[in-house]
Design an enzyme around this catalytic site. Structure first.
Site, short mmCIF file in Angstrom:
data_model
loop_
_atom_site.label_atom_id
_atom_site.label_comp_id
_atom_site.label_asym_id
_atom_site.label_seq_id
_atom_site.Cartn_x
_atom_site.Cartn_y
_atom_site.Cartn_z
N GLU A 138 9.81 120.71 -34.79
CA GLU A 138 11.23 120.67 -35.16
C GLU A 138 12.00 119.68 -34.28
O GLU A 138 12.94 119.04 -34.74
CB GLU A 138 11.85 122.07 -35.09
CG GLU A 138 11.20 123.13 -36.00
CD GLU A 138 11.09 122.73 -37.48
OE1 GLU A 138 11.94 121.96 -37.96
OE2 GLU A 138 10.13 123.17 -38.14
N HIS B 24 11.87 116.39 -35.93
CA HIS B 24 12.89 116.27 -36.98
C HIS B 24 14.26 115.98 -36.34
O HIS B 24 15.02 115.14 -36.81
CB HIS B 24 13.00 117.57 -37.78
CG HIS B 24 11.92 117.77 -38.82
ND1 HIS B 24 11.71 116.88 -39.84
CD2 HIS B 24 11.00 118.76 -39.00
CE1 HIS B 24 10.71 117.31 -40.62
NE2 HIS B 24 10.26 118.45 -40.12
#
Ligand code: MG
Length: 493
Positions: A264, A267
């Site tokens: 994550e 991202h």
């Protein structure tokens, strides 16, 4: 910046859409992380209402956007803004609101039904809902329009311009190629398939310290980024200077939480790296789901599962998780890189992951085209699984029922996971077949990698279509050969 006056007008009008979308993201973040269960019904009503406002406000820009589109000599940025807005307007104009709300209703019920069906491993409980969803997705594809295959309409929503022809080309190289490497790796026996650390239990506060340490290694900013906890980890860009991720704590097998955090963060780095001149515009996001996923997978796999990173992160692990002390670095490296054929996609290693995606791609394509009936899916799943992996899932929970995606109406999304891997391979190759990764991580400074990605990918946001971006920065489209070379180098040398 002087700027085109018509684009300025477009952006002025867009600010209402931006603000409403901002509110939606805050509401959904809160729902996933902090909201008490009792808030669900009201939140559903509110988001439905605001989503309608976003739709109306976007469609009201149609005339202006079409006028801007006719302008000659727009800059790349302005061209990107117009392109992305046209796509959204196109979607809202072609797909009637009843269809959108119909999907919304069915998928809300279907997600509950799917959970129950998976728990009982009984596809029949989910089948009627999936039949409705597939029917609505077929309608959606018809409304959107497509060439050759209805699946193209849905693919394009996730990966602009990407077609069944492109996907077939990628998978027809990637799958036999990675299958061959997998068999070699399994018979060489260098990469184990099990490790005692898989069953080692951890205390959440200790693991939280590890994850915070990892965020420091990644040099995640402290004023524009934060991490929370949710069942399914995700990233959301609330605003240019407000990007948030979640991770999960299951109390056992600490790889899961550690790699969720790194994934994550990948991202988030993309979201944080978009150029300043794209702020508050419709192109202040990534080029596509596939390109976005390439960033999370780069950090998670190419960087995070490398020997150099194991060395870098070891002191942090030993300091906080006492049971790690028993194991040397090579042992940890293997724990992070177990290779085995498993039934469950989310547990898959790098080598088997794309096989899971190829299976879903094949099935989605067939069911959407009406070549198979929803009732035939469990059997089709198991047979395809057998042909790819040589083993058959023992039940539907570990087969056709394992993913949440279809219950939420996501069809055409899965291929972007493999595209993320493919682009990871292209990045790895451009970094001197991984040399830059080894050097940077070896020196304990990840800034160089981050800057490279920012320069090549992040700063452009959605200025270019994914294919244009790849052509521009890598001189070619989605080429799976580099990913295969990456696998070979990593697992067979
Ligand atoms: Mg991801």
């Amino acid at each position: 910046m002087p700027g085109n006056p018509l684009i300025k007008e477009v952006l002025d009008k867009y600010s209402a859409v931006w603000a409403l979308s901002h509110a939606m993201r805050v509401m959904s973040w809160d729902m996933e992380t902090r909201m008490p269960e009792g808030g669900a019904a009201a939140r559903g009503m509110a988001t439905g209402e605001v989503a309608g406002m976003v739709q109306k406000a976007t469609v009201s820009m149609k005339e202006l956007v079409l006028k801007a589109d006719k302008q000659k000599d727009l800059s790349d940025r302005d061209r990107g803004i117009v392109r992305v807005l046209r796509r959204r307007i196109d979607y809202y104009t072609k797909v009637p609101p009843e269809l959108v709300s119909g999907l919304e209703r069915v998928t809300t019920e279907a997600t509950v039904a799917w959970r129950n069906a998976r728990k009982k491993s009984d596809f029949k409980l989910f089948q009627p809902y999936l039949e409705k969803i597939v029917g609505l997705k077929q309608q959606e594809a018809e409304k959107l329009g497509y060439r050759r295959h209805p699946y193209n309409a849905l693919l394009d929503l996730h990966e602009e311009g990407f077609t069944v022809g492109d996907a077939d080309r990628v998978f027809s190289r990637l799958i036999p190629g990675s299958g061959k490497i997998l068999e070699k790796v399994l018979s060489a026996g260098v990469y184990p398939s099990r490790h005692p650390l898989e069953s080692a239990k951890y205390e959440t506060p200790a693991m939280e310290r590890v994850n915070q340490g990892i965020l420091r290694l990644l040099k995640m900013p402290t004023t524009t980024f934060m991490m929370d906890v949710s069942t399914h980890p995700f990233t959301t860009k609330i605003a240019p200077d407000d990007v948030r991720i979640t991770t999960r704590y299951e109390g056992v097998d600490f790889r899961a939480t550690m790699y969720s955090t790194i994934h994550e963060s990948g991202h988030a780095l993309y979201d944080l790296g978009v150029g300043e001149d794209l702020r508050y515009t419709p192109i202040d996001w990534g080029a596509s789901y596939g390109i976005h996923e390439s960033q999370s997978r780069f950090w998670e796999n190419a960087m995070g599962r490398s020997r150099e990173f194991v060395k870098l992160v070891s002191p942090l692990l030993r300091k906080n998780l006492s049971f790690v002390s028993k194991y040397g670095q090579e042992d940890l490296y293997h724990y992070f890189n177990l290779v085995r054929k498993s039934f469950i996609r989310v547990d898959a290693d790098e080598l088997t992951y794309n096989l899971h995606i190829a299976l879903r791609y094949d099935i989605e394509k067939k069911v959407l085209a009406g070549d198979v009936k929803v009732s035939e899916l469990p059997e089709l799943w198991n047979d395809t699984f057998k042909s790819l992996f040589g083993i058959k899932p023992p039940d539907d929970a570990r087969g056709v029922l394992q993913d949440i995606h279809w219950s939420g109406g996501s069809i055409g999304y899965f291929p972007t996971y493999s595209l993320g891997n493919v682009v990871l391979g292209m990045i790895w190759h451009k970094m001197g077949d991984g040399r830059m990764i080894r050097e940077s991580v070896g020196a304990g400074d990840l800034t160089q990698l981050r800057e490279w990605l920012r320069r090549k990918i992040h700063r452009w946001g959605s200025t270019y279509t994914p294919a244009e971006l790849l052509q521009r920065e890598f001189g070619e489209g989605y080429n799976p050969d580099w990913l295969l070379k990456y696998y070979e180098t990593k697992f067979l040398r």
